[in-house]
Write a protein that holds these residues in place. Structure first.
Motif, short mmCIF file in Angstrom:
data_model
loop_
_atom_site.label_atom_id
_atom_site.label_comp_id
_atom_site.label_asym_id
_atom_site.label_seq_id
_atom_site.Cartn_x
_atom_site.Cartn_y
_atom_site.Cartn_z
N ALA A 67 0.84 -1.21 0.00
CA ALA A 67 0.00 0.00 0.00
C ALA A 67 0.87 1.25 0.00
O ALA A 67 0.57 2.24 -0.70
N ILE A 68 1.95 1.24 0.78
CA ILE A 68 2.84 2.41 0.82
C ILE A 68 3.49 2.63 -0.55
O ILE A 68 3.56 3.78 -1.04
N SER A 69 3.94 1.58 -1.20
CA SER A 69 4.58 1.71 -2.51
C SER A 69 3.58 2.23 -3.56
O SER A 69 3.90 3.12 -4.37
N MET A 70 2.35 1.68 -3.56
CA MET A 70 1.34 2.13 -4.53
C MET A 70 0.97 3.58 -4.29
O MET A 70 0.85 4.38 -5.24
N ALA A 71 0.81 3.98 -3.04
CA ALA A 71 0.47 5.38 -2.75
C ALA A 71 1.60 6.31 -3.15
O ALA A 71 1.36 7.40 -3.69
N THR A 72 2.84 5.89 -2.95
CA THR A 72 3.99 6.72 -3.33
C THR A 72 4.04 6.90 -4.85
O THR A 72 4.26 8.02 -5.36
N ASP A 73 3.83 5.79 -5.59
CA ASP A 73 3.83 5.88 -7.06
C ASP A 73 2.71 6.79 -7.54
O ASP A 73 2.89 7.61 -8.48
N LEU A 82 1.25 9.32 -5.94
CA LEU A 82 1.55 10.72 -5.63
C LEU A 82 2.63 11.26 -6.56
O LEU A 82 2.58 12.43 -6.97
N LEU A 83 3.60 10.42 -6.92
CA LEU A 83 4.63 10.88 -7.86
C LEU A 83 4.05 11.14 -9.24
O LEU A 83 4.50 12.06 -9.95
N ARG A 84 3.04 10.38 -9.66
CA ARG A 84 2.41 10.61 -10.96
C ARG A 84 1.57 11.87 -10.99
O ARG A 84 1.30 12.42 -12.08
N LEU A 85 1.12 12.33 -9.86
CA LEU A 85 0.28 13.54 -9.79
C LEU A 85 1.10 14.81 -9.94
O LEU A 85 0.53 15.91 -9.92
N GLY A 86 2.42 14.72 -10.05
CA GLY A 86 3.26 15.89 -10.23
C GLY A 86 3.45 16.71 -8.97
O GLY A 86 3.04 17.89 -8.95
N PRO A 87 4.03 16.18 -7.96
CA PRO A 87 4.22 16.96 -6.71
C PRO A 87 5.33 18.00 -6.89
O PRO A 87 6.05 18.02 -7.89
N LEU A 88 5.43 18.87 -5.89
CA LEU A 88 6.52 19.85 -5.87
C LEU A 88 7.86 19.12 -5.76
O LEU A 88 7.92 17.98 -5.28
N PRO A 89 8.96 19.80 -6.20
CA PRO A 89 10.26 19.13 -6.14
C PRO A 89 10.62 18.64 -4.74
O PRO A 89 11.16 17.53 -4.59
N SER A 90 10.35 19.45 -3.73
CA SER A 90 10.68 19.02 -2.36
C SER A 90 9.86 17.80 -1.96
O SER A 90 10.33 16.87 -1.30
N GLN A 91 8.57 17.82 -2.40
CA GLN A 91 7.73 16.67 -2.10
C GLN A 91 8.16 15.42 -2.88
O GLN A 91 8.10 14.29 -2.36
N ALA A 92 8.59 15.64 -4.10
CA ALA A 92 9.04 14.50 -4.91
C ALA A 92 10.25 13.83 -4.28
O ALA A 92 10.40 12.60 -4.32
N THR A 93 11.17 14.65 -3.71
CA THR A 93 12.35 14.07 -3.05
C THR A 93 11.95 13.20 -1.87
O THR A 93 12.46 12.07 -1.68
N LEU A 107 8.98 11.78 -1.38
CA LEU A 107 8.27 10.61 -1.87
C LEU A 107 9.25 9.57 -2.44
O LEU A 107 9.06 8.36 -2.30
N GLY A 108 10.32 10.06 -3.11
CA GLY A 108 11.31 9.13 -3.64
C GLY A 108 12.01 8.37 -2.52
O GLY A 108 12.26 7.16 -2.65
N ARG A 109 12.31 9.08 -1.44
CA ARG A 109 12.95 8.39 -0.30
C ARG A 109 12.01 7.37 0.32
O ARG A 109 12.43 6.26 0.72
N ILE A 110 10.71 7.78 0.40
CA ILE A 110 9.74 6.83 0.96
C ILE A 110 9.64 5.60 0.08
O ILE A 110 9.63 4.45 0.56
N GLY A 111 9.58 5.80 -1.23
CA GLY A 111 9.50 4.65 -2.14
C GLY A 111 10.74 3.78 -2.07
O GLY A 111 10.64 2.54 -2.10
N SER A 112 11.93 4.41 -1.97
CA SER A 112 13.17 3.63 -1.88
C SER A 112 13.22 2.82 -0.59
O SER A 112 13.60 1.64 -0.59
#
Length: 465
Positions: A243-249, A251-262, A264-269
């Protein structure tokens, strides 16, 4: 293990010593008893023979003396026969007594004196008979009256002393035999007490072994429960991680802000790394409880493509790493593609992590009906104390530089289990000069195994260090 588990090891030497001492005591008792019986027989025979010979000598002298009187009174020559027999009996008696008393100085001295007296007595008897036969009857009677009982009292005294000497000798031997038998009885009592102590020790050892078996069974049940718990926990963790991986993907597809994308990337990793750890825990549970990691063998699997794809994924994850692949276009066989990709990924990732920034080399070649995969890094060698246990679960490598080894320490264990499930072998050698080599030999044909290294009772796994 609790301290009482070592009791059999501590009591066993004492039990062995008691058993040996008891056996020696019983052997000693038997030898002493047999020795007493064996030595008593010759002494008794010797005493009987000596006393019989002395009795015959005494009777012979008495018969000769009586025959002398009868001949002097009647002149009948029939009385001369006992004298002749007495001389023969004395000669045989002296020889018998001297033979039996060959090692005893006391009887020999008395026998010499007895022989002198007996010879003098027989000489006096022969003289009176010769005088009488020569017609000198008056001289013969005078000689008999003057020396008729000459020496007989001394002869009787010496014979009595020799009898007494033989009796004392037999009595002394009997007393000595009795003392030995008493000692043997006490040794027997000691041996019996030793047997009782040995029985007590054996009972204690048996109870300790029974307690240790119960403890070992309890430990096995506890370990099995823990492994089952780890398996259940790993399985239940996959759902929230998914669920965490799907939610992260999403949110990343929705075009978050750069700080948010960083973030989210850490959360996904982190979620991906956690998912790999959970998968490793599940593989550990399969290896321990399910008889080995299951594999889905597929004919025509190209190990070269699998190795190349696994290395490409690791290059993306580790852009700073230098990894080269030397493999022919096709190395086909009957293998599980996903599991073999996991093996290559685990070995190459381990080489990157512990290679000390050296280049990682992956070599693949075919040899007869097998495929040989080799992963090499030129980093610091594996410590000698760790090398024999490198494939054990939760065995993490040494700290490299400022970084501590990551992960759970299950990568090499899982790689080995997958190789064993394919019927293959895995080897490792590591030196300062050559670096570290992990070499896998896989049969091309299906040779799936339904057991793991942890289930091989007393048989070493198909690997070498």
């Amino acid at each position: 293990m609790p301290q009482h588990g070592l009791l059999p090891l501590r009591w066993s030497p004492l039990a062995a010593i008691l058993a040996a001492a008891t056996l020696l005591a019983l052997i000693l008792v038997n030898l002493m008893t047999l020795g007493g019986i064996t030595s008593a027989r010759p002494v008794m025979v010797h005493t009987r023979q000596s006393q019989d010979a002395l009795a015959r000598m005494r009777a012979a002298l008495a018969d000769a003396e009586n025959a002398q009187r009868g001949f002097l009174l009647t002149g009948d020559r029939l009385f001369l026969e006992p004298v002749q027999r007495a001389e023969e009996s004395l000669s045989a008696g002296f020889a018998e007594v001297v033979r039996t008393a060959a090692e005893d100085a006391v009887p020999q001295r008395r026998m010499s004196e007895l022989e002198r007296l007996a010879s003098g007595k027989m000489e006096q008897i022969r003289s009176t008979i010769e005088l009488y036969q020569g017609g000198q009857i008056t001289a013969a009677l005078a000689l008999f009256r003057s020396r008729g009982s000459f020496g007989m009292d001394e002869v009787r005294r010496l014979i009595d002393e020799l009898h007494a000497h033989e009796d004392r000798r037999l009595t002394d031997h009997i007393l000595k035999t009795r003392r030995n038998l008493k000692l043997a009885i006490w040794i027997d009592v000691g041996a019996g007490l030793g047997l009782l102590a040995l029985a007590a020790i054996l009972i204690a050892i048996d109870r300790d072994i029974a307690r240790r078996k119960v403890l070992e069974a309890a430990l096995r049940e506890s370990a099995q429960f823990q492994e089952q718990f780890v398996g259940v926990l790993g399985h239940d963790l996959r759902n929230p991680l998914g669920a965490i991986s799907m939610a992260t993907d999403l949110l990343l597809r929705l075009g978050p802000l750069p700080s948010q994308a960083t973030v989210l990337g850490r959360i996904g990793s982190s979620a991906a790394r956690m998912d790999r750890m959970v998968e490793e825990l599940l593989d550990l549970t399969r290896a321990r409880l399910a008889g080995g990691i299951p594999v889905d063998l597929k004919p025509g699997t190209n190990l070269a493509l699998i190795a190349g794809a696994a290395v490409d994924e690791l290059r993306v994850a580790h852009p700073q790493a230098r990894v080269s692949v030397d493999a022919p276009r096709e190395v086909n066989g009957e293998w599980d593609p996903d599991r073999m990709a996991q093996v290559v990924s685990n070995l190459v990732a381990n080489a990157i992590q512990h290679g000390g920034r050296s280049e990682v080399e992956v070599h693949l070649r075919r040899a007869n009906a097998s495929a040989i995969l080799e992963v090499h890094n030129g980093g610091p060698p594996i410590p000698l104390d760790l090398l024999p246990r490198i494939f054990e679960p939760f065995r993490r490598g040494a700290k490299t530089g400022a970084r501590q080894a990551q992960g759970l320490g299950l990568g090499l264990f899982i790689a080995e289990q997958i190789v064993l499930a394919h019927g293959g072998k895995i080897r490792v050698r590591s030196t300062e000069a050559e670096g570290t080599y992990f070499t896998i030999t896989l049969p091309s044909e299906a040779r799936q195994q339904s057991f793991s290294r942890l289930e091989l009772a007393g048989e070493p796994p198909a690997r070498a260090v």
